[in-house]
Design a protein around this motif. Structure first.
Motif, PDB file in Angstrom:
ATOM      1  N   LEU A 171       0.928  -1.322   0.080  1.00  0.00           N
ATOM      2  CA  LEU A 171      -0.106  -0.059   0.098  1.00  0.00           C
ATOM      3  C   LEU A 171       0.939   1.191   0.072  1.00  0.00           C
ATOM      4  CD1 LEU A 171      -2.744  -1.081   2.495  1.00  0.00           C
ATOM      5  CD2 LEU A 171      -3.128  -0.804   0.165  1.00  0.00           C
ATOM      6  N   TYR A 218       0.671   3.869  -2.875  1.00  0.00           N
ATOM      7  CA  TYR A 218       0.502   5.569  -2.568  1.00  0.00           C
ATOM      8  C   TYR A 218       1.874   6.434  -3.095  1.00  0.00           C
ATOM      9  CZ  TYR A 218       0.810   9.966   0.023  1.00  0.00           C
ATOM     10  OH  TYR A 218       1.061  11.019   0.141  1.00  0.00           O
ATOM     11  N   LEU A 231      -9.402   4.073   2.005  1.00  0.00           N
ATOM     12  CA  LEU A 231      -9.254   2.555   1.923  1.00  0.00           C
ATOM     13  C   LEU A 231     -10.202   1.964   2.937  1.00  0.00           C
ATOM     14  CD1 LEU A 231      -5.483   1.731   1.533  1.00  0.00           C
ATOM     15  CD2 LEU A 231      -7.025   1.754  -0.207  1.00  0.00           C
ATOM     16  N   HIS A 288      -4.169  -1.871  -7.816  1.00  0.00           N
ATOM     17  CA  HIS A 288      -2.978  -1.478  -7.120  1.00  0.00           C
ATOM     18  C   HIS A 288      -3.255  -1.693  -5.489  1.00  0.00           C
ATOM     19  CE1 HIS A 288      -1.630   0.372 -10.752  1.00  0.00           C
ATOM     20  NE2 HIS A 288      -0.506   0.025 -10.549  1.00  0.00           N
ATOM     21  N   TRP A 289      -4.278  -1.656  -5.398  1.00  0.00           N
ATOM     22  CA  TRP A 289      -4.871  -2.152  -3.827  1.00  0.00           C
ATOM     23  C   TRP A 289      -6.020  -2.755  -3.429  1.00  0.00           C
ATOM     24  CZ3 TRP A 289      -4.613   3.344  -5.849  1.00  0.00           C
ATOM     25  CH2 TRP A 289      -5.583   3.810  -6.082  1.00  0.00           C
ATOM     26  N   TYR A 337      -7.142  -6.028   5.046  1.00  0.00           N
ATOM     27  CA  TYR A 337      -6.484  -6.802   4.270  1.00  0.00           C
ATOM     28  C   TYR A 337      -5.972  -8.380   5.157  1.00  0.00           C
ATOM     29  CZ  TYR A 337      -5.958  -3.237   0.903  1.00  0.00           C
ATOM     30  OH  TYR A 337      -6.166  -2.037   0.065  1.00  0.00           O
TER      31      TYR A 337
END
Ligand SMILES: *[C@@H]1O[C@H](CO)[C@@H](O)[C@H](O)[C@H]1NC(C)=O
Ligand SMILES: *[C@@H]1O[C@H](CO)[C@@H](O)[C@H](O)[C@H]1NC(C)=O
Ligand SMILES: *[C@@H]1O[C@H](CO)[C@@H](O)[C@H](O)[C@H]1NC(C)=O
Length: 341
Positions: A181, A185, A233, A247-248, A321
């Protein structure tokens, strides 16, 4: 058939290799040069210039044992969360658009953005015969990313996908979820090359999570902070508005490791040895070397970003996650020794 390394070669650093000491000091020197502060090049994982370390042989037996442990753990956790009951049958293979199929080598690679995927795609360009070189780094990064360059399982019908899932050599690479992450970012909001992500997500993030946002920030989304990104998020509404960007998006959602039995689960934390292991497999009939990289410790940088986040937000982020943490045995602590296991 592939020759296996001798027992001696399998010992990781035999004493008789004292002639490597000069390389060791060079290595330490380079690590010191490159590992400092958020503004360093630490995150340019796609550019790892040659270091002279590429000839190191790894401990094959030890690596295979680690693989067995990783796979055993996956099976156990998947069982606990009831995710492995059907295997890949019943999976909507049309959604498996991150699993690249290289038919020339009978292999499937699930790419997770921010986990050395550029270098892996370069290797696959060579293995598929689509590059006129044996040097991965000579392939321009931008040439390997367009969607049309690759066939993924999403391009095939169900029976074609299942045949591949049954018969091909399958691997994927993962990384500590928080490191991934922070890397996303930095790469997409802090030091991005284009304003694509700032326009697409940054403006929305500024609007929703900043008190008294400046006009310019609202219009450009150019100065999102890490803390604001985390708020985006962990806000359940974000995923209701639109799916997470790749990407996340959690790694298990991209690669379905509970339903698909990967032969190798590589980790960014052990990138050099795991890549070597993948490419040593006799099923790959062409010799290509993964670009030798420095094992840069990004943990301290990541920790400094995480330290800006209130604990209550960090805990929510962990739960978001959680399955990635558990499936791939990552500790909440980015510096934990067990992260490479
Ligand atoms: C990698 O970085 C070095 C030094 O920072 C630079 O000279 C080189 O052109 C870069 N290579 C690629 C492929 O970006
Ligand atoms: C590879 O090189 C050959 C000879 O130089 C050339 O004819 C061919 O078009 C090249 N192929 C690709 C994919 O660039
Ligand atoms: C899948 O595609 C293959 C090749 O195009 C075709 O022969 C087969 O009939 C298709 N199967 C189904 C179930 O559509």
């Amino acid at each position: 058939m592939q020759r296996l390394p001798s027992v001696q070669a399998m010992q990781r650093y035999p004493v008789k290799h004292f002639f490597l000491f000069p390389f060791f000091f060079l290595f330490v020197f380079i690590v010191v040069q490159f590992s400092s502060g958020p503004n360093s090049k630490s995150y340019d994982i796609c550019n790892s210039s040659a270091t002279g370390l590429s000839e190191l042989k790894y401990n094959l037996k030890g690596l295979l044992e680690i693989q067995n442990n990783r796979k055993k753990r996956l099976t156990d956790i998947c069982y606990d969360v009831n995710r492995n009951l059907l295997g890949f049958y019943g999976l909507n293979t049309r959604k498996l658009d991150h699993i690249i199929s290289v038919d020339q080598q009978h292999l499937l690679y699930c790419y997770v953005p921010k986990v050395a995927c550029t270098n892996w795609k370069r290797i696959l360009m060579i293995l598929s015969g689509n590059a006129n070189t044996s040097d991965p780094l000579s392939i321009v990064a931008n040439e390997v990313h367009p969607r049309h360059v690759w066939q993924t399982l999403a391009d095939f019908n169900t029976s074609e996908s299942q045949t591949r899932l049954n018969n091909y050599y399958k691997f994927m690479f993962v990384r500590h979820p928080f490191e991934r992450l922070v890397s996303a970012y930095v790469n997409k909001f802090h030091k991005s090359y284009t304003d694509y992500f700032q326009i697409k997500y940054g403006r929305e993030i500024v609007k929703n999570y900043r008190t008294n946002p400046e006009k310019e920030a609202l219009a450009r989304g150019h100065d999102v902070t890490f803390s604001e990104f985390v708020q985006y998020l962990i806000d359940p509404k974000s995923r209701e508005r639109r799916p997470f960007d790749e990407h996340w998006r959690p790694m298990h959602e991209l690669c379905e490791p509970c339903r698909i039995k990967y032969d190798i689960i590589g980790k960014y934390e052990t990138l050099n040895e795991d890549s070597w292991l993948v490419l040593e497999d006799p099923r790959i009939d062409q010799k290509v070397k993964f670009p030798p990289g420095l094992k840069k410790s990004t943990a301290s940088v990541v920790k400094s970003y995480l330290s800006q986040i209130p604990e209550s937000h960090l805990i929510k982020l962990y739960y978001l996650y959680e399955l990635d943490f558990k499936l791939f045995r990552y500790d909440f602590d980015v510096e934990s020794d067990t992260n490479g296991l």
